[in-house]
Design an enzyme around this catalytic site. Structure first.
Site, PDB file in Angstrom:
ATOM      1  CB  ALA A  95      -0.914   0.010   1.228  1.00 53.10           C
ATOM      2  CB  THR A 108       4.620   5.277   5.910  1.00 53.80           C
ATOM      3  OG1 THR A 108       4.287   5.260   7.315  1.00 53.80           O
ATOM      4  CG2 THR A 108       3.925   4.115   5.228  1.00 53.80           C
ATOM      5  CE  LYS A 155      13.065   9.210  12.397  1.00 50.66           C
ATOM      6  NZ  LYS A 155      13.479   8.430  11.231  1.00 50.66           N
ATOM      7  CD  GLU A 159      18.022  -2.420  16.315  1.00 51.94           C
ATOM      8  OE1 GLU A 159      18.601  -1.350  16.618  1.00 51.94           O
ATOM      9  OE2 GLU A 159      17.853  -3.352  17.114  1.00 51.94           O
ATOM     10  CB  VAL A 201      17.509   4.487  16.643  1.00 53.86           C
ATOM     11  CG1 VAL A 201      18.789   5.205  17.113  1.00 53.86           C
ATOM     12  CG2 VAL A 201      16.298   5.078  17.330  1.00 53.86           C
ATOM     13  N   GLY A 216      20.850  13.722  -2.732  1.00 53.36           N
ATOM     14  CA  GLY A 216      19.815  12.928  -2.087  1.00 53.36           C
ATOM     15  C   GLY A 216      20.094  12.564  -0.651  1.00 53.36           C
ATOM     16  CD  GLU A 234      13.637  13.160   4.445  1.00 53.14           C
ATOM     17  OE1 GLU A 234      12.707  13.118   3.613  1.00 53.14           O
ATOM     18  OE2 GLU A 234      14.195  12.146   4.887  1.00 53.14           O
ATOM     19  CE  LYS A 282      17.190   9.051  13.000  1.00 54.14           C
ATOM     20  NZ  LYS A 282      18.351   9.263  12.121  1.00 54.14           N
ATOM     21  N   GLY A 323      20.321   5.768   4.483  1.00 53.37           N
ATOM     22  CA  GLY A 323      20.346   5.055   3.209  1.00 53.37           C
ATOM     23  C   GLY A 323      19.255   4.009   3.146  1.00 53.37           C
TER      24      GLY A 323
END
Length: 379
Positions: A42, A125, A149, A173, A176, A231, A234, A249, A364
């Site tokens: 989705a 997401t 997060k 996991e 962070v 890249g 954001e 975080k 990444g």
């Protein structure tokens, strides 16, 4: 059999699909309990699901979906090739309860007692309010794995405690340090009764890059614009430069330690003045040069004391503080270069000056997706 509903098909979700396909090729003929079946996918537009309720999408369909999303198209507009058309059903979003009922319909046709069916909701997401779906899923004996997060930081402590009250069913996991073993290391230390005194470090690959490049006498505005072009940031660099992502975080780490904190309790130092928050992205980038001398001077002043500047999260003494800090050039965090993350954990066993140090790529899509995959396989 593991039946998986994947939410979010951006860079991380696409990498996860590719890694699941690669793993499937290696797993041929192995224990079917570990077979990964992607049965629902989705994005914000809609839902793709497999009409065959005992297996996942085949690799050719998954490849088509990844290519479709890499062309910046929506799930709701996906049209599979004719040879696989019958396998893919496309619908608009459904309620949480309907999604859960649909996922639970997928069952193995192997009735032997050696095959155990498991169901997973995977969140790749950056969406708000996923925690309600997570809680309903866990109560329905569906496992949850998240790289997002927000469900663990935007909610109150009561909701957070409910989320993590079934530790065998939830993993996060990759929230962070991407794929770095940060939260699982804390879990091991906590379960072995090692008293953790503090956690600190550089938790943003983007900001690690910015401050290691400033040491080379480059301009702040130049570094940020170059990172954006490659890249590393954001699309709106303020999402990184605000420090809020690092703050989330830090809160996840603090709550993992059992601290009763809300996001508003985290002290976050942004790297730009409040007045620049109202600008468009283009205007913000044009105004970045006004900050160049401020950061260059900060770096110069630190170098006089044989120090460097880092953007550091410190979780200690019941407080979370996120912001700029001068550190010794020869320290572990002072030697950090590029987009690496570094986390120092000081405890009863790991005492300064020899804390437990975890270092490696903290950003990444491939690293994050691999962390998600490892979480799936750990349940």
């Amino acid at each position: 059999m593991k039946y998986i509903g994947l939410f979010g098909i951006g860079g991380v979700g696409q990498s996860l699909i590719e890694q699941i396909c690669s793993l499937a090729q290696l797993q041929t003929g192995l224990n079917s309990d570990q077979t990964l079946n992607l049965v629902m996918i989705a994005d914000s537009s809609g839902l793709l699901w497999n009409s065959e309720l005992n297996q996942g999408f085949d690799e050719s369909v998954l490849s088509q979906i990844v290519l479709h999303k890499r062309s910046n198209q929506k799930c709701i507009d996906f049209k599979p090739q004719s040879t696989t058309e019958a396998q893919v059903l496309v619908t608009e979003h459904q309620s949480n309860s309907d999604l859960i009922k649909l996922l639970l319909r997928y069952q193995s046709t192997d009735n032997s007692s050696s095959v155990i069916d498991q169901h997973f909701i995977i969140d790749c997401t950056a969406t708000d309010f996923m925690e309600s779906l997570f809680i309903q899923a866990i109560k329905s004996k569906i496992n949850v794995v998240s790289a997002n997060k927000k469900p663990f930081t935007s909610c109150t402590m009561d909701v957070y405690n409910e989320l993590v009250s079934f530790p065998d069913r939830i993993r996060y996991e990759s929230t962070v340090g991407a794929g770095l073993p940060v939260l699982c290391s804390l879990d091991r230390m906590i379960s072995s009764n090692d008293k953790i005194e503090s956690v600190s470090g550089a938790l943003s690959g983007t900001l690690s890059l910015v401050f290691s490049e400033l040491e080379k006498k480059r301009l702040f505005s130049e570094i940020v614009q170059d990172a954006l072009a490659k890249g590393y940031t954001e699309p709106d660099p303020r999402d990184d430069l605000s420090g809020k992502d690092v703050g989330r975080k830090a809160l996840i780490l603090a709550r993992k330690l059992g601290w009763n904190l809300e996001f508003t309790d985290v002290q976050v130092e942004p790297l730009f003045p409040e007045k620049m928050s109202e600008l468009s992205v283009e205007e913000f980038l044009n105004e970045l040069s006004t900050l160049d001398e401020t950061f260059s001077e900060r770096v110069r002043d630190a170098s006089v004391e044989n120090q460097v500047v880092r953007y550091v999260a410190t979780i200690s003494g019941g407080k979370c503080i996120v912001g700029l800090k001068n550190v010794q050039k020869t320290s572990a965090i002072g030697q950090l270069q590029g987009t690496d993350n570094l986390i120092e954990i000081t405890s009863q066993i790991y005492v300064q000056p020899q804390p437990l140090i975890i270092r490696g790529p903290g950003a990444g899509t491939q690293c994050t997706a691999n962390g998600v995959l490892a979480d799936i396989l750990s349940i």
